[in-house]
Design an enzyme around this catalytic site. Sequence first.
Site, mmCIF file in Angstrom:
data_model
loop_
_atom_site.group_PDB
_atom_site.id
_atom_site.type_symbol
_atom_site.label_atom_id
_atom_site.label_comp_id
_atom_site.label_asym_id
_atom_site.label_seq_id
_atom_site.Cartn_x
_atom_site.Cartn_y
_atom_site.Cartn_z
ATOM 1 N N LYS A 162 6.134 -4.228 1.768
ATOM 2 C CA LYS A 162 4.968 -5.116 1.758
ATOM 3 C C LYS A 162 5.454 -6.538 1.484
ATOM 4 C CE LYS A 162 0.465 -4.948 -0.648
ATOM 5 N NZ LYS A 162 -0.345 -4.145 -1.594
ATOM 6 N N SER A 207 -4.500 -2.610 -0.002
ATOM 7 C CA SER A 207 -3.984 -3.788 0.640
ATOM 8 C C SER A 207 -2.624 -3.570 1.304
ATOM 9 C CB SER A 207 -3.851 -4.925 -0.374
ATOM 10 O OG SER A 207 -2.940 -4.589 -1.381
ATOM 11 N N SER A 256 -4.215 0.456 -3.709
ATOM 12 C CA SER A 256 -3.637 -0.133 -2.497
ATOM 13 C C SER A 256 -2.459 0.622 -1.900
ATOM 14 C CB SER A 256 -3.245 -1.590 -2.752
ATOM 15 O OG SER A 256 -4.404 -2.394 -2.793
#
Lengths: 59, 464
Positions: free
Chosen positions: B80, B156, B180
């Site tokens: 990420k 996310s 997330s």
Amino acid sequence: MPADLDTYIDTVAEALALPVEEAWKPTIRANLDVSLKMAWMVQEFPLPDEIEPASIYRV
Amino acid sequence: MSDLDWSSASAIAEAVSSRKVPALDVVNGVLTRIEKHNPVLNAFTDVLAERARAKATKVDSAIARGEKLGPLAGVPFAVKNLFDVEGLPTRAGSKINRTRAAATRDAPLIERLEAAGAILVGALNMGEYAYDFTGENIHDGPSRNPHDVTRMTGGSSGGSGGAVGGGLVPLALGSDTNGSIRVPASFCGVFGLKPTYGRLSRARSFPFVPSFDHLGPFARTARDLAAAYDAMQGPDADDAACVDRPIELVSPLLDQGLGDLRIALAGGYFQKNLFPEAKEAIARITKALPLSREVELPEAMRARSAAYVISTCEGASLHLDRLRTRPNDFDPAVRDRLFAGAMIPAPLVDRAQKFRRWYRAQVLELFKSVDVIIAPATPCMAPKLGQTTFVLDGVELPVRANIGIHTQPISFIGLPVVVVPVPLEPMPMGVQIIAAPWREDTALRVAHALEQTGAVLAKRPKGF
């Protein structure tokens, strides 16, 4: 909960120097309304005076 | 290897270590797949082809010299874009962070995976500042679900879920504050691990809510999840929350089976607000496991409220200066929630923190009589991109705020959770396996056992 959230938003925004524009207020108000309802739901739960806040966990 | 595209990390490591396939071929294959599929999936924001090829060449040279490499030899992975990657600004899905100086060193979790032989191939799309459940990023565009590209990946860590679910990489890292890792794992049909709070170092990653931020892996098998977790364990003085606790390897424990584990189903709050597909996913899991009882996490709805309040307030505190100086550079949906978070009176936030302590004590009490608790990961399959509302239990609710209703009451008390993928049609659905603190081994054992029965599977999407 403040009766007039718009006034409250203006006051806190000024205190924190947050440049809240007029057009953003409806969404901020909606979010704040939800947040405050949730916060009061927690506030209403009885907790002992001696309880400490949690932040970092150790087991 | 017959199918490099969909191979597990463990199979790749075995093939590379035994010289059946050069690491450079693995990396080149992955780069080709990224080039082919990323224009649709939008999972990657940065591809590090040169770095990956250089590392693969080093891995192949080491193997040629007869050196013993780690358990992830030659395994491509991505992170990420809130992890520091040397040479890149740490964006955290934002416009604002693009102007930061490039990181001068990788995050420790990247260093540890690479020490185990893995190869970083890029950085992944995410919701702005990790304050997101949808995977829709206003600056980079939405990450798309490989099982149906018109649907959300979940956020996310949306790029992480999409990249692993679409077979672009066998392994990815994400972060989980309110869900997330678990939400995109559920929507994209892969395995995800949110470890115990404090277990994996968060140093050199961009924070969101430091008192409940976790980092963790995505993979397509429970074994790969365990291998990545094992490689990343260990104290780190650079993260104040990272515990000084010895490494406790979980991979050697995976094959123990369920034994006499006491497995419970979460009732009450966790059986409400579910679409039929979520009920079906839970039904399939409970049928495959020897459930001993049903338990109720006391005051779970209030816990979710406390998590919401702490999260938005702590997030606002982190971003206060950016809100003051660059409010127009935020996604308005994120900005306006953070503004609201900054305006919650302090005593209410303190109360939520105290409630968290009380709630955590009640939940830990449950773990005296059970070893794992099964709960839904998301209320529904992945919604359509751009979808703003859904109807839960007859009430129309905002999608963005409610996807995490079953993950939030768990993350803010730091419990380890594995999400396992149930292969439903037309889309997969995740289920949470929740364990006591530091018992990642137990949750992963159950995940692995379920995988052996066929009840859970990271199913290959059509066209990938």
